[in-house]
Design a protein around this motif. Sequence first.
Motif, PDB file in Angstrom:
ATOM      1  N   ALA A   1       0.872  -1.170   0.000  1.00 38.73           N
ATOM      2  CA  ALA A   1       0.000   0.000   0.000  1.00 38.73           C
ATOM      3  C   ALA A   1       0.910   1.222   0.000  1.00 38.73           C
ATOM      4  N   VAL A   2       0.648   2.169  -0.887  1.00 38.34           N
ATOM      5  CA  VAL A   2       1.491   3.356  -0.998  1.00 38.34           C
ATOM      6  C   VAL A   2       0.750   4.546  -0.407  1.00 38.34           C
ATOM      7  N   SER A   3       1.351   5.157   0.610  1.00 42.56           N
ATOM      8  CA  SER A   3       0.750   6.298   1.295  1.00 42.56           C
ATOM      9  C   SER A   3       1.842   7.319   1.598  1.00 42.56           C
ATOM     10  N   ASN A   4       1.621   8.566   1.196  1.00 42.71           N
ATOM     11  CA  ASN A   4       2.617   9.622   1.402  1.00 42.71           C
ATOM     12  C   ASN A   4       3.983   9.227   0.854  1.00 42.71           C
ATOM     13  N   GLY A   5       3.967   8.525  -0.258  1.00 48.89           N
ATOM     14  CA  GLY A   5       5.203   8.112  -0.894  1.00 48.89           C
ATOM     15  C   GLY A   5       5.885   6.915  -0.261  1.00 48.89           C
ATOM     16  N   ARG A   6       5.338   6.411   0.845  1.00 49.76           N
ATOM     17  CA  ARG A   6       5.941   5.264   1.533  1.00 49.76           C
ATOM     18  C   ARG A   6       5.189   3.983   1.196  1.00 49.76           C
ATOM     19  N   ARG A   7       5.911   2.891   1.147  1.00 47.71           N
ATOM     20  CA  ARG A   7       5.315   1.595   0.869  1.00 47.71           C
ATOM     21  C   ARG A   7       5.106   0.825   2.170  1.00 47.71           C
ATOM     22  N   HIS A   8       3.929   0.264   2.318  1.00 46.39           N
ATOM     23  CA  HIS A   8       3.588  -0.540   3.484  1.00 46.39           C
ATOM     24  C   HIS A   8       3.219  -1.941   3.005  1.00 46.39           C
ATOM     25  N   CYS A   9       3.909  -2.938   3.521  1.00 49.55           N
ATOM     26  CA  CYS A   9       3.672  -4.317   3.084  1.00 49.55           C
ATOM     27  C   CYS A   9       2.322  -4.804   3.611  1.00 49.55           C
ATOM     28  N   ILE A  10       1.501  -5.362   2.723  1.00 49.79           N
ATOM     29  CA  ILE A  10       0.162  -5.833   3.050  1.00 49.79           C
ATOM     30  C   ILE A  10       0.080  -7.333   2.827  1.00 49.79           C
TER      31      ILE A  10
END
Length: 267
Positions: A189-198
């Motif tokens: 998931a991409v939020s504020n340019g950061r990637r979060h593993c889902i």
Amino acid sequence: MTREASTLRSFLVDDEPLALERLQRLLATFSEIEIVGTATDPSLAVATLNDPRSEQVDVLFLDIQMPGMNGFELLSRLTTQPFVIFTTAFDQHALRAFETNAIDYLLKPIEPEQLERALKKLGRLRPIAKPDWQQNPALPRLLLELTASLREGHNAYPTRIASRVGERISFVPLDDITHFIAQDKLTFAVSNGRRHCIDQTIADLEHRLDPAKFLRVHRSALVNVDWIHEVNSWFAGKVVLSLKDAQHTQLTVARDRVRTLKDRLGI
């Protein structure tokens, strides 16, 4: 062999696999709790809990906001009512939870201290016996009313999603997520340019998230339509989306999804 008299048989229901996994790890530290089953699908949980061949459950750890069937509706479909500890990401559901005579509610992400408090409260009600409220013939009607009121105020779709980094689980608001992308067998998931593993596939997310907000534009990409800035048509019918994020991210739209995209955007 009979179980220890002090052991409580528990069943866990949460549509977020990471949240369910965290709760299992936390409960494993309490010797008085025996986990006899888990489910991420509310319908499967109902079938299992109502199956006369299944072990009787003393306490149900239950998420409230789940797609397809919320926690109150799940309870309304059970043939017998166990004690309930709600696990929820929404403070506003607390009052409704207590209206169903739940033991407690735990606000996600659940902390060990919260869990210990709820289990101590449950322990004070022992020996486990079916209390009057569970035998109340008005309970199914109350649960259906709560289900209806919950749907009026909130749709059945989640508002945030769990992400894990090592042993740490965080929750990312879906409104802040510009898009989801699959890469190297992982989903981000991409939020504020950061990637979060889902811990879900793009296909899983497509079915779970609100289709009015999230649209699959490629087999490896799901976009938040609120973050679309421009739709650019290139040569040979190629369509590329530009997003409103600081990175001006561009996403290619698969040919077979262009028509759906244009219909959604009214172009």
